[in-house]
Design a protein around this motif. Sequence first.
Motif: not given
Length: 457
Positions: A208-211, A414-416, A254-255, A440-441
């Motif tokens: 999940v991508t946070i930022k 998964h190394n997105q 943070f986001i 940041q994931v």
Amino acid sequence: MILLFGALNPLLFLIVFGLYPSMTIGPKEGWQVYSSAQDADGRCICTVVAPEQNLCSRDAKSRQLRQLLEKVQNMSQSIEVLNLRTQRDFQYVMKMENQMKGLRTKFRQIEEDRKTIMARNFKELKDRMDELQPLIPVLEQYKTDAKLISQFKEEIRNLSAVLTGIQEELGAYDYEQLYQRVLSLDSRLRNCMSKLTCGKLMKISGPVTIKTSGTRFGAWMTDPLASPRNNRVWYMDTYTNSKVVREYKSIADFISGLESRTYYLPFKWAGTNHVVYNGSLYYNKEQSNIIVKYSFETGRVLAQRALEYAGFHNVYPYTWGGFSDIDLMADELGLWAVYATNQNAGNIVISQLEPQTIEVLQTWNTEYSKRNAGESFMICGTLYITNSHLTGAKVYYSYNTKTSTYEYMDIPFHNQYFHISMLDYNARERALYAWNNGHQVIFNVTLFHVIKTEDDS
């Protein structure tokens, strides 16, 4: 005698053969009209004709005929009453049938996309269902096909059940009710998690991508020992030549980039493998094998200690380099350092640290080359090592400090964004925090757990 019922749906003909077979419709000579009614358009609704009373007065069946005639007259009156009631309710019935058709279309739409229906649509449907409810008896009186009426009733019950189920699924509650349910579920979840003993890693899902922020390399983290209400985030961009640590009060801040405080460390750091543990930052001092413990509360260094024999400054880094020789991490069992030494031929060494003094409590030597490891993290006293920091990476090797045994594994993730420079486990969140090429994931992990019951304690 002949009875003719007109203008009813369905059309009903009742022919009773008495003394005279097969009579044509309408009164003939010698017959008497007993009852007649017409609708607004002049169509015959009910006409009863029978012989005059003296026509068959001497016949042996005249008494039966008179009795039958009385029954027919009673029937005629009942039919007239039914017709008047039907005429009165006809518009309501038609409205009900139209609404039934509308409901079928509406429910098909709901079934096709029940997740996007709005709450106000449910209120509208419930209101319409309430309007239909009193019309059901009218429909039963009007329709002569009892089976069809039964089907309608069953369909309404099914539709009501579907509607109720959808309402429960999407949540037909006001905000306060939802909020209380969320709090209750969160409490139950944390209570359940508190009973979980240490588990073995089975699966990594996400991310999940946070930022998206910062340079290609960096670190971000939360404190696994913080209270449930303390969700501060710390952010350390780049892997060298920096002292700046940024703090955010929550993930949301943070986001949005709402920084609450900035710390300036007394020494620059090396690598990206820092950890926040019980309110203090532990990091590798630049160009050394010294571990520094820095308190966010006091803004002071509480302890610093050299990690004996540990290689530093790209002597034994992970595959991506970046002065990642010494990796500090925490799990359910405490604070750890992962590094390599000449004495262990450049293979990974695991040391458990005493958090207050940073003293080494115990050390384990593995046979996995530090330079061949992409990243690593600890879960429940087991070190998990990835075989690469690039696309196609997987958890390839694990070392259990409880049993001093290792195991080869095959757990893909998964190394997105194609380049991971930081991967750390957070025991409170039971998730992996990662810095993936300036993103940041968070990865979710699935552990094989044993639930600790009261009988076990």
